[in-house]
Write an enzyme that holds these catalytic residues in place. Structure first.
Site, PDB file in Angstrom:
ATOM      1  N   LYS A  88       0.855  -1.187   0.000  1.00  0.00           N
ATOM      2  CA  LYS A  88       0.000   0.000   0.000  1.00  0.00           C
ATOM      3  C   LYS A  88       0.889   1.234   0.000  1.00  0.00           C
ATOM      4  O   LYS A  88       2.020   1.186   0.502  1.00  0.00           O
ATOM      5  CB  LYS A  88      -0.867   0.022   1.275  1.00  0.00           C
ATOM      6  CG  LYS A  88      -2.170   0.743   1.104  1.00  0.00           C
ATOM      7  CD  LYS A  88      -3.210  -0.144   0.457  1.00  0.00           C
ATOM      8  CE  LYS A  88      -4.522   0.542   0.266  1.00  0.00           C
ATOM      9  NZ  LYS A  88      -5.534  -0.335  -0.324  1.00  0.00           N
ATOM     10  N   GLY A 188     -26.628   1.204   0.513  1.00  0.00           N
ATOM     11  CA  GLY A 188     -25.654   1.926  -0.313  1.00  0.00           C
ATOM     12  C   GLY A 188     -25.762   1.468  -1.748  1.00  0.00           C
ATOM     13  O   GLY A 188     -25.355   0.359  -2.094  1.00  0.00           O
ATOM     14  N   GLY A 190     -24.425   2.811  -4.610  1.00  0.00           N
ATOM     15  CA  GLY A 190     -23.480   3.538  -5.453  1.00  0.00           C
ATOM     16  C   GLY A 190     -23.057   2.664  -6.631  1.00  0.00           C
ATOM     17  O   GLY A 190     -23.866   1.898  -7.169  1.00  0.00           O
ATOM     18  N   VAL A 192     -21.049  -0.028  -6.879  1.00  0.00           N
ATOM     19  CA  VAL A 192     -21.173  -1.473  -6.665  1.00  0.00           C
ATOM     20  C   VAL A 192     -22.628  -1.836  -6.375  1.00  0.00           C
ATOM     21  O   VAL A 192     -23.173  -2.783  -6.946  1.00  0.00           O
ATOM     22  CB  VAL A 192     -20.279  -1.940  -5.488  1.00  0.00           C
ATOM     23  CG1 VAL A 192     -20.448  -3.433  -5.254  1.00  0.00           C
ATOM     24  CG2 VAL A 192     -18.822  -1.614  -5.753  1.00  0.00           C
TER      25      VAL A 192
HETATM   26  P1  NAD Z   1     -19.807   4.666  -4.097  1.00  0.00           P
HETATM   27  O1  NAD Z   1     -19.188   5.873  -3.476  1.00  0.00           O
HETATM   28  O2  NAD Z   1     -20.052   4.647  -5.554  1.00  0.00           O
HETATM   29  O3  NAD Z   1     -21.193   4.347  -3.379  1.00  0.00           O
HETATM   30  C1  NAD Z   1     -21.385   4.418  -2.011  1.00  0.00           C
HETATM   31  C2  NAD Z   1     -22.887   4.714  -1.809  1.00  0.00           C
HETATM   32  O4  NAD Z   1     -23.147   4.649  -0.415  1.00  0.00           O
HETATM   33  C3  NAD Z   1     -23.306   6.089  -2.285  1.00  0.00           C
HETATM   34  O5  NAD Z   1     -24.489   5.990  -3.055  1.00  0.00           O
HETATM   35  C4  NAD Z   1     -23.526   6.871  -0.994  1.00  0.00           C
HETATM   36  O6  NAD Z   1     -24.540   7.847  -1.098  1.00  0.00           O
HETATM   37  C5  NAD Z   1     -23.964   5.764  -0.063  1.00  0.00           C
HETATM   38  N1  NAD Z   1     -23.737   6.056   1.354  1.00  0.00           N
HETATM   39  C6  NAD Z   1     -22.766   6.785   1.934  1.00  0.00           C
HETATM   40  N2  NAD Z   1     -22.924   6.820   3.260  1.00  0.00           N
HETATM   41  C7  NAD Z   1     -24.034   6.086   3.533  1.00  0.00           C
HETATM   42  C8  NAD Z   1     -24.706   5.731   4.713  1.00  0.00           C
HETATM   43  N3  NAD Z   1     -24.294   6.171   5.910  1.00  0.00           N
HETATM   44  N4  NAD Z   1     -25.790   4.952   4.607  1.00  0.00           N
HETATM   45  C9  NAD Z   1     -26.242   4.511   3.403  1.00  0.00           C
HETATM   46  N5  NAD Z   1     -25.649   4.827   2.257  1.00  0.00           N
HETATM   47  C10 NAD Z   1     -24.562   5.603   2.318  1.00  0.00           C
HETATM   48  O7  NAD Z   1     -18.868   3.456  -3.644  1.00  0.00           O
HETATM   49  P2  NAD Z   1     -18.746   2.021  -4.328  1.00  0.00           P
HETATM   50  O8  NAD Z   1     -17.641   2.047  -5.290  1.00  0.00           O
HETATM   51  O9  NAD Z   1     -20.102   1.553  -4.729  1.00  0.00           O
HETATM   52  O10 NAD Z   1     -18.247   1.150  -3.089  1.00  0.00           O
HETATM   53  C11 NAD Z   1     -19.153   0.765  -2.070  1.00  0.00           C
HETATM   54  C12 NAD Z   1     -18.367   0.111  -0.939  1.00  0.00           C
HETATM   55  O11 NAD Z   1     -17.668  -1.044  -1.426  1.00  0.00           O
HETATM   56  C13 NAD Z   1     -17.287   1.013  -0.320  1.00  0.00           C
HETATM   57  O12 NAD Z   1     -17.185   0.722   1.050  1.00  0.00           O
HETATM   58  C14 NAD Z   1     -16.010   0.574  -1.025  1.00  0.00           C
HETATM   59  O13 NAD Z   1     -14.850   0.807  -0.236  1.00  0.00           O
HETATM   60  C15 NAD Z   1     -16.265  -0.913  -1.189  1.00  0.00           C
HETATM   61  N6  NAD Z   1     -15.534  -1.520  -2.310  1.00  0.00           N
HETATM   62  C16 NAD Z   1     -15.735  -1.056  -3.575  1.00  0.00           C
HETATM   63  C17 NAD Z   1     -15.047  -1.637  -4.645  1.00  0.00           C
HETATM   64  C18 NAD Z   1     -15.248  -1.160  -6.059  1.00  0.00           C
HETATM   65  O14 NAD Z   1     -14.864  -1.864  -6.994  1.00  0.00           O
HETATM   66  N7  NAD Z   1     -15.842   0.006  -6.277  1.00  0.00           N
HETATM   67  C19 NAD Z   1     -14.147  -2.702  -4.404  1.00  0.00           C
HETATM   68  C20 NAD Z   1     -13.992  -3.168  -3.096  1.00  0.00           C
HETATM   69  C21 NAD Z   1     -14.688  -2.562  -2.054  1.00  0.00           C
END
Ligand code: NAD
Length: 362
Positions: A88, A188, A190, A192
């Site tokens: 990292k 959530g 977003g 994913v």
């Molecule tokens: P993103 O930022 O696109 O989506 C996150 C969503 O969660 C948003 O819509 C946001 O409004 C919502 N959110 C924030 N705080 C909240 C709360 N308190 N209650 C409910 N909803 C809330 O992120 P993402 O890329 O979809 O990733 C989602 C999670 O998965 C994160 O924790 C990220 O670290 C993890 N993750 C993502 C990936 C990836 O490929 N994108 C890979 C591994 C892990």
């Protein structure tokens, strides 16, 4: 041990505690770069891990973060069956104020000097544009945009992995992995979360969704025929599966006492507020938990594919392997009556040890 008692919190003693191989401090007054790269373990392959840019309050806070995060990458790669080690990078600074092309490229030159033992990708506070700058100075960067030959957005691959993790839990819990009629709450929606909702609805699951962004919540509910609910009510729903896809630490003493589901499986990192306490609580309450770092490994798989030159089809196939890997973890958890997160750690450690031994022989 030659360090005195007074040095028990020294950098060397922290490296010993976490089991790291190498730590690199990168400093360049000209660009304002202050970064630390931690290489935890390269038994399985080069250390891969994102670079986080964060306004750490102290150097020791940055050091602790980079040591903790790099070690977790070793476990993630190992349990996913990838030939990668854990590493990292952290850049100390506010990504909105202190970032520049020169700073990123200077950081890229430090990575180049590591000759491929560390490969980076985007993380909190860095973005695809930053990866392009790093790429100008070194080839040891992944997760660059598709337009310049990279693997692009990892979210669909992550969602596929989470989906397979959920199906593996269903299989272990109910004897078959059908989602038809199963009730699931995705917290959530977003990048994913939306992809996951789409996969779940395609298999006729009853999907509840929640998010703090109410406009998006209404849009996604309508687009996929999901049921929008208030964020805090998720823990009181009568559901089969709770899927945290927003923030970490949502599985804690208070929520475990409220949850009525049989399975927890989602994409968020660090879902258990306390790994030891809450892993054990879930085991005792009979709630099946799919370890987050295993089922959300699609992002890492996407990066690995980019390095290995795999196409999208192969990348998604690799994400599907998460199904068997999750089942193996859940079976070990059941056989040994240990929390699933502990079972996953043991499997990851065993793989590293086994490969270390074969590498020691000719
Ligand atoms: P993103 O930022 O696109 O989506 C996150 C969503 O969660 C948003 O819509 C946001 O409004 C919502 N959110 C924030 N705080 C909240 C709360 N308190 N209650 C409910 N909803 C809330 O992120 P993402 O890329 O979809 O990733 C989602 C999670 O998965 C994160 O924790 C990220 O670290 C993890 N993750 C993502 C990936 C990836 O490929 N994108 C890979 C591994 C892990």
């Amino acid at each position: 041990m030659i360090l005195s008692q007074f040095e028990e919190h020294s950098v060397f003693s922290q490296l010993d505690t976490f089991g790291h191989q190498k730590l690199v401090y990168c400093s360049d007054p000209g660009t304002g770069l202050k970064a630390i790269i931690a290489i935890h373990d390269t038994t399985l392959g080069p250390a891969l891990g994102g670079t986080r840019m964060w306004p750490y309050k102290s150097e020791s806070e940055a050091l602790h973060d980079v040591l903790r995060l790099s070690r977790s990458m070793t476990y993630k790669a190992a349990i996913t069956g990838l030939n990668l080690g854990g590493g990292k990078g952290v850049i100390i600074g506010d990504s909105r104020l202190h970032k520049s092309e020169a700073l990123m490229r200077r950081y890229g030159r430090f990575i180049e000097n590591l000759n491929g033992s560390f490969i980076t990708a985007e993380e909190v506070g860095t973005n695809p544009r930053d990866m392009e700058y790093i790429r100008m100075e070194t080839k040891y960067v992944t997760g660059v945009p598709e337009s310049i030959g990279g693997s692009g957005d990892p979210s669909p691959v992550t969602a596929r992995g989470v989906f397979m993790g959920i199906k593996a839990c269903l299989k272990e819990c109910f004897g078959n992995d059908s989602l038809a009629g199963k009730a699931i709450a995705v917290q959530g929606i977003g990048q994913v979360g939306e992809n996951l909702v789409s996969l779940l609805r395609n298999e006729n699951a009853k999907v509840y969704i929640s998010d703090i962004n109410e406009e998006r919540l209404a849009q996604i509910a309508q687009k996929y025929g999901a049921i929008a609910v208030a964020n805090n009510s998720v823990f009181d729903l009568d559901i089969d599966i709770y899927s945290p896809c927003a923030l970490g630490a949502t599985v804690n003493t208070e929520t475990i006492n409220r949850l009525k589901c049989s399975i927890i499986a989602g994409s968020a990192n660090n879902q258990l507020a306390d790994e030891v306490v809450h892993g054990k609580m879930l085991l005792e309450k009979g709630i099946m938990y799919a370890p987050d770092y295993l089922i959300n490994a699609g992002g890492l798989i996407n990066c690995y594919s980019e390095i290995a030159g795999f196409n999208k089809k192969k990348t998604f196939q690799m994400a599907e392997n998460i199904y068997e890997a999750t089942r193996k973890v859940l079976q070990k958890s059941k056989q040994e009556n240990i929390p699933a997160n502990e079972a996953a750690n043991k499997i990851a450690e065993k793989r590293i040890e086994d490969i270390r031994k074969i590498k020691a022989s000719y």
